[in-house]
Design a protein around this motif. Structure first.
Motif, PDB file in Angstrom:
ATOM      1  N   THR A 108       0.836  -1.200   0.000  1.00  0.00           N
ATOM      2  CA  THR A 108       0.000   0.000   0.000  1.00  0.00           C
ATOM      3  C   THR A 108       0.870   1.248   0.000  1.00  0.00           C
ATOM      4  O   THR A 108       0.644   2.186  -0.768  1.00  0.00           O
ATOM      5  CB  THR A 108      -0.877   0.014   1.276  1.00  0.00           C
ATOM      6  OG1 THR A 108      -1.591  -1.209   1.326  1.00  0.00           O
ATOM      7  CG2 THR A 108      -1.825   1.182   1.287  1.00  0.00           C
ATOM      8  N   GLN A 109       1.869   1.276   0.864  1.00  0.00           N
ATOM      9  CA  GLN A 109       2.711   2.469   0.972  1.00  0.00           C
ATOM     10  C   GLN A 109       3.512   2.703  -0.301  1.00  0.00           C
ATOM     11  O   GLN A 109       3.747   3.846  -0.692  1.00  0.00           O
ATOM     12  CB  GLN A 109       3.664   2.350   2.178  1.00  0.00           C
ATOM     13  CG  GLN A 109       2.944   2.414   3.513  1.00  0.00           C
ATOM     14  CD  GLN A 109       2.262   3.761   3.753  1.00  0.00           C
ATOM     15  OE1 GLN A 109       2.584   4.766   3.124  1.00  0.00           O
ATOM     16  NE2 GLN A 109       1.303   3.768   4.660  1.00  0.00           N
ATOM     17  N   ARG A 143      -2.107  -9.045  10.557  1.00  0.00           N
ATOM     18  CA  ARG A 143      -2.505  -8.306   9.342  1.00  0.00           C
ATOM     19  C   ARG A 143      -2.630  -9.227   8.132  1.00  0.00           C
ATOM     20  O   ARG A 143      -3.531  -9.073   7.321  1.00  0.00           O
ATOM     21  CB  ARG A 143      -1.450  -7.241   9.020  1.00  0.00           C
ATOM     22  CG  ARG A 143      -1.477  -6.059   9.970  1.00  0.00           C
ATOM     23  CD  ARG A 143      -0.600  -4.992   9.375  1.00  0.00           C
ATOM     24  NE  ARG A 143      -0.334  -3.876  10.244  1.00  0.00           N
ATOM     25  CZ  ARG A 143       0.554  -2.934   9.950  1.00  0.00           C
ATOM     26  NH1 ARG A 143       1.250  -2.995   8.833  1.00  0.00           N
ATOM     27  NH2 ARG A 143       0.751  -1.927  10.766  1.00  0.00           N
ATOM     28  N   GLU A 195     -11.287  -3.499   6.685  1.00  0.00           N
ATOM     29  CA  GLU A 195     -11.441  -2.383   5.734  1.00  0.00           C
ATOM     30  C   GLU A 195     -11.811  -2.951   4.370  1.00  0.00           C
ATOM     31  O   GLU A 195     -11.008  -2.937   3.426  1.00  0.00           O
ATOM     32  CB  GLU A 195     -10.118  -1.608   5.597  1.00  0.00           C
ATOM     33  CG  GLU A 195      -9.994  -0.411   6.504  1.00  0.00           C
ATOM     34  CD  GLU A 195      -8.694   0.332   6.214  1.00  0.00           C
ATOM     35  OE1 GLU A 195      -8.767   1.423   5.605  1.00  0.00           O
ATOM     36  OE2 GLU A 195      -7.628  -0.178   6.562  1.00  0.00           O
ATOM     37  N   GLY A 249       1.113   2.684  12.724  1.00  0.00           N
ATOM     38  CA  GLY A 249       0.379   3.948  12.681  1.00  0.00           C
ATOM     39  C   GLY A 249      -0.630   3.907  11.566  1.00  0.00           C
ATOM     40  O   GLY A 249      -0.776   2.881  10.893  1.00  0.00           O
ATOM     41  N   THR A 250      -1.343   5.021  11.352  1.00  0.00           N
ATOM     42  CA  THR A 250      -2.315   5.045  10.269  1.00  0.00           C
ATOM     43  C   THR A 250      -1.559   5.121   8.943  1.00  0.00           C
ATOM     44  O   THR A 250      -0.374   5.448   8.909  1.00  0.00           O
ATOM     45  CB  THR A 250      -3.231   6.286  10.359  1.00  0.00           C
ATOM     46  OG1 THR A 250      -2.405   7.446  10.172  1.00  0.00           O
ATOM     47  CG2 THR A 250      -3.937   6.383  11.700  1.00  0.00           C
ATOM     48  N   ARG A 251      -2.279   4.852   7.867  1.00  0.00           N
ATOM     49  CA  ARG A 251      -1.700   4.899   6.526  1.00  0.00           C
ATOM     50  C   ARG A 251      -1.056   6.273   6.285  1.00  0.00           C
ATOM     51  O   ARG A 251       0.048   6.380   5.760  1.00  0.00           O
ATOM     52  CB  ARG A 251      -2.832   4.652   5.527  1.00  0.00           C
ATOM     53  CG  ARG A 251      -2.412   4.453   4.122  1.00  0.00           C
ATOM     54  CD  ARG A 251      -3.570   3.967   3.298  1.00  0.00           C
ATOM     55  NE  ARG A 251      -4.093   2.704   3.838  1.00  0.00           N
ATOM     56  CZ  ARG A 251      -5.226   2.134   3.440  1.00  0.00           C
ATOM     57  NH1 ARG A 251      -5.970   2.691   2.519  1.00  0.00           N
ATOM     58  NH2 ARG A 251      -5.628   0.994   3.977  1.00  0.00           N
ATOM     59  N   GLU A 252      -1.780   7.343   6.701  1.00  0.00           N
ATOM     60  CA  GLU A 252      -1.304   8.709   6.458  1.00  0.00           C
ATOM     61  C   GLU A 252      -0.051   9.001   7.271  1.00  0.00           C
ATOM     62  O   GLU A 252       0.891   9.615   6.775  1.00  0.00           O
ATOM     63  CB  GLU A 252      -2.392   9.730   6.813  1.00  0.00           C
ATOM     64  CG  GLU A 252      -3.608   9.709   5.893  1.00  0.00           C
ATOM     65  CD  GLU A 252      -4.512   8.480   6.101  1.00  0.00           C
ATOM     66  OE1 GLU A 252      -4.487   7.894   7.211  1.00  0.00           O
ATOM     67  OE2 GLU A 252      -5.207   8.100   5.141  1.00  0.00           O
ATOM     68  N   GLU A 253      -0.052   8.551   8.543  1.00  0.00           N
ATOM     69  CA  GLU A 253       1.124   8.793   9.394  1.00  0.00           C
ATOM     70  C   GLU A 253       2.365   8.113   8.821  1.00  0.00           C
ATOM     71  O   GLU A 253       3.434   8.708   8.720  1.00  0.00           O
ATOM     72  CB  GLU A 253       0.889   8.236  10.817  1.00  0.00           C
ATOM     73  CG  GLU A 253       0.020   9.098  11.700  1.00  0.00           C
ATOM     74  CD  GLU A 253      -0.547   8.326  12.910  1.00  0.00           C
ATOM     75  OE1 GLU A 253      -1.279   8.961  13.674  1.00  0.00           O
ATOM     76  OE2 GLU A 253      -0.280   7.114  13.078  1.00  0.00           O
ATOM     77  N   SER A 295       2.876   7.087   5.763  1.00  0.00           N
ATOM     78  CA  SER A 295       3.236   7.666   4.475  1.00  0.00           C
ATOM     79  C   SER A 295       4.037   8.960   4.665  1.00  0.00           C
ATOM     80  O   SER A 295       5.067   9.176   4.022  1.00  0.00           O
ATOM     81  CB  SER A 295       1.937   7.903   3.707  1.00  0.00           C
ATOM     82  OG  SER A 295       2.180   8.617   2.578  1.00  0.00           O
TER      83      SER A 295
END
Ligand code: ADP
Length: 215
Positions: A17-18, A121, A139, A196-200, A202
């Motif tokens: 994802t990242q 995960r 999700e 952490g979250t995806r945004e963090e 990234s």
């Protein structure tokens, strides 16, 4: 200037994802050897037929096969124009040496998540069989198991069985960890916390890469 990046990370660390987000951010070609091999298997190409049994059992596909795949991909015009982000390659020191014979690297990132977290995960991971987008049981796509991006079927990967996952984690420790150490010895490695979250995560990755590129 075109970037030349590598991303390492244990199975389930969020590397897939990242790396899509990072490639978009830097305007680079996202090259996932796992996705390329899954596509080759789906299309029953000679490489797909050769790779399938290795993949299903969680073993690494032989270096000679991988090198051919990557060399051909790196020669395409999108890589010439925007650079590349390699996701899932190299995984052995032999692959790493061969890669540096083809191109220099700006930064190699190691996305680190503890093993107990990744096991959880992976067991809930689901993937679009058409475009490779990653979902999870917690999700899911908007419509039950139909990909939001392309309408493909969202399924569990053939090699996300407990036996194959254990084997892949073992190959990561025995083959890929030493490869990461090899890049550290070349002073191109940065380590980033993958919790952490995806945004963090990234934002953390972009800041570490920018810092290393301009150091
Ligand atoms: P994961 O990181 O979860 O193992 P990938 O999608 O990156 O998943 O790879 C899936 C499978 O494809 C691997 O288990 C292996 O069999 C094969 N593969 C992908 N990249 C490589 C590589 N660089 N060298 C050898 N085998 C590879």
């Amino acid at each position: 200037m075109a970037v030349r990046l590598l991303i390492f990370g244990r199975q389930g660390a969020g590397k897939g994802t990242q790396s899509v987000l990072l490639a978009r951010h830097y305007g680079a070609a996202h090259i996932s050897t796992g996705d390329m091999l899954r596509e080759a298997v789906a299309n029953a190409t000679p490489i797909g037929l050769e790779a399938k049994s290795f993949m299903d059992s969680g073993c690494l596909v032989p270096d000679e096969v991988m090198l051919g795949v990557v060399e051909e991909r790196l020669a395409r015009p999108d890589v010439m124009a925007g650079g590349f982000l390699l996701d899932g390659f190299p995984r052995t020191i032999g692959q790493a040496e061969a890669l540096l014979g083809l191109t220099p690297i700006d930064v190699a990132v190691d996305l680190v998540v503890a093993e107990d977290v990744v096991l959880e995960r992976i067991s809930s991971r689901r993937v679009c069989s058409s475009c490779g987008r990653i979902y999870s049981v917690s999700e899911p796509p908007t419509r039950a198991w139909i990909c939001d991006t392309c309408g493909g079927d969202v399924v569990q990967r053939d090699d996300d069985t407990p036996a194959a996952v254990t084997k892949r984690l073992g190959a990561y420790t025995s083959e890929t960890q030493p490869t990461i150490g090899w890049f550290d010895g070349k002073d191109v490695l940065v380590t980033v916390d993958g919790l952490g979250t995806r945004e963090e995560v990234s934002a953390r990755l972009i800041s570490a890469i920018d810092h290393a590129r301009h150091a």
